[in-house]
Write an enzyme that holds these catalytic residues in place. Structure first.
Site, PDB file in Angstrom:
ATOM      1  N   TRP A 161       0.835  -1.204   0.000  1.00 34.65           N
ATOM      2  CA  TRP A 161       0.000   0.000   0.000  1.00 34.65           C
ATOM      3  C   TRP A 161       0.868   1.250   0.000  1.00 34.65           C
ATOM      4  CZ3 TRP A 161      -3.559  -2.612  -1.736  1.00 34.65           C
ATOM      5  CH2 TRP A 161      -3.904  -3.856  -1.196  1.00 34.65           C
ATOM      6  N   ASP A 162       2.010   1.211   0.679  1.00 28.35           N
ATOM      7  CA  ASP A 162       2.937   2.334   0.611  1.00 28.35           C
ATOM      8  C   ASP A 162       3.436   2.539  -0.817  1.00 28.35           C
ATOM      9  OD1 ASP A 162       2.973   3.323   3.202  1.00 28.35           O
ATOM     10  OD2 ASP A 162       4.548   1.972   3.864  1.00 28.35           O
ATOM     11  N   ILE A 163       3.775   1.455  -1.483  1.00 29.84           N
ATOM     12  CA  ILE A 163       4.287   1.560  -2.847  1.00 29.84           C
ATOM     13  C   ILE A 163       3.220   2.109  -3.782  1.00 29.84           C
ATOM     14  CG2 ILE A 163       5.101   0.216  -4.829  1.00 29.84           C
ATOM     15  CD1 ILE A 163       6.530  -1.610  -2.796  1.00 29.84           C
TER      16      ILE A 163
END
Length: 402
Positions: A161-163
């Site tokens: 999700w960060d990516i």
């Protein structure tokens, strides 16, 4: 040398993965991304993994191709300089990217009062502004429950999700900048980590599957959901992934292995159509038994010799070491890759942007800056400060260099 985003200037005030990745995505395409950190580094500056000299490889690998400015952000003077850099004139400037709290000196209203066409990209945890990180968003996504062999959750190590959020931030920034070119107006663009998760789960059909079919995807180990695919152990203890999504790929498996007739016999026996994804999925256990025996009798090298160029969709399982040592895609043969000096080590294999533009040169990878490496140059170039004025700021502890 001109690159696709040459001339665009972005100020980044960030930590951890999503916003730094968004900024690096732009920097690798030629944008001038200036990362502002507090003197001594932000909370991610010493994060693992680290080099033997103590440098954070994590921080360095997320901040390549940027310029670094170190300011005493806990002081009014340091915050004033940061505001000046964010709102400095220039038709391709006045853009802020952040995933840190923005109340006070860094909120949109305060900054837009100094530059009316300001663009601000702001990442939050949840849509209501409350806190969340990749780990707390991922546990709610359903994927850890659907991973593994039973209902015990399995947390993958990829910060998906960060990516995804980092790439959304870079896309949103470019969209807002394009809108400003047309209208002359800036705006605040917000993104929440949990919305990135929800959008992804919904886009893959899992929300609809629950509502339309009352179906919750079960944990299935390494089996491919709804199609044919799984890992298989080789004679030398390695594992390979074999996948057949299309009929062409399915028939290629039979032809390459010499098992066409054996595999075809599964269809009548199981009363399924093996020329459909659904049929292959329902017959996967029988098919896997046949492929297990075939793979177990051959080494990885032998399997590669059979599958390469055959149309079979396959790949070997590798750890990070095997990826670096053995995979030609992860080498200087790949035009995306380059070699840089990293933490005093020369020739560290480093990726640039995975995007290749036919009418623009590919920017070669560059190392991350030292913390505060460009403080003096940026203050001189963008704010027009003299050497004497910069020296006084150093003496006062308001700024720091490398």
């Amino acid at each position: 040398m001109e690159h696709v985003l040459s001339g665009l200037r972005v100020v980044e005030v960030s930590a951890f993965i999503a916003a730094p990745l968004g900024g690096m995505t732009l920097a690798q395409l030629g944008a001038d991304v200036i990362r502002i950190d507090p003197i001594g580094g932000n909370i991610d500056y010493r994060r693992w993994p680290r080099a033997p000299n103590g440098d954070s490889l994590y921080w360095a690998c997320l901040n390549r191709s940027k310029r670094s400015v170190a300011l005493a952000l806990d002081t009014p003077a340091g915050r004033e300089i940061a505001q000046a850099l964010i709102t400095a004139p220039g038709k391709d400037a006045g853009i802020l990217l952040t995933n840190l709290p923005t109340s006070g000196w860094m909120d949109y209203m305060t900054l837009s009062a100094k530059r009316a066409d300001l663009i601000m990209l702001r990442l939050t945890g949840n849509y209501d502004g409350s806190g969340a990180v990749d780990y707390t968003v991922n546990c709610a996504s359903g994927f850890p429950i659907a991973t593994g062999l039973d209902e015990v959750p399995v947390n993958h190590v990829l910060p998906a999700w960060d990516i995804a959020a980092g790439l959304y931030l870079s896309t949103g920034l470019l969209a807002a900048e394009r809108a400003r070119v047309r209208s002359g107006s800036g705006q605040e663009v917000t993104l929440s980590l949990s919305d990135v998760m929800l959008a992804s789960v919904g886009n893959l059909g899992y929300l609809a599957d629950v509502q339309v079919n009352n179906n919750v995807r079960p944990p299935m180990g390494n089996d491919l959901y709804g199609a044919l695919g799984r890992d298989f152990k080789t004679a030398d203890g390695r594992r390979v992934m074999i996948v057949a999504i299309s009929n062409r790929q399915w028939h290629a498996i039979g032809k390459a292995t010499g098992l066409t007739n054996v595999l075809a016999s599964v269809g009548p026996r199981m009363n399924v159509d093996l020329n459909s994804e659904t049929g292959r999925f329902h017959a996967r256990r029988e098919i896997f038994n046949i492929l297990e025996a075939w793979c177990a009798a051959r080494s990885l090298t032998e399997i590669a010799a059979v599958f390469d160029g055959s149309g079979v969709l396959w790949g070997p399982y590798q750890d990070f070491g095997q990826l670096v040592r053995d995979d030609p895609r992860c080498s200087l043969a790949n035009p995306m890759m380059g070699a840089v000096v990293q933490s005093t080590v020369d020739g560290v294999l480093t990726p640039g942007s995975p995007l290749g533009f036919g009418k623009a040169s590919r920017r070669q990878p560059t190392a991350a800056p030292a913390l505060g490496q460009h403080t003096d140059a940026v203050l001189s170039e963008i704010l027009g400060l003299s050497d004497s004025a910069i020296g006084k700021l150093h003496d006062a502890g308001t700024i720091a260099g490398a």
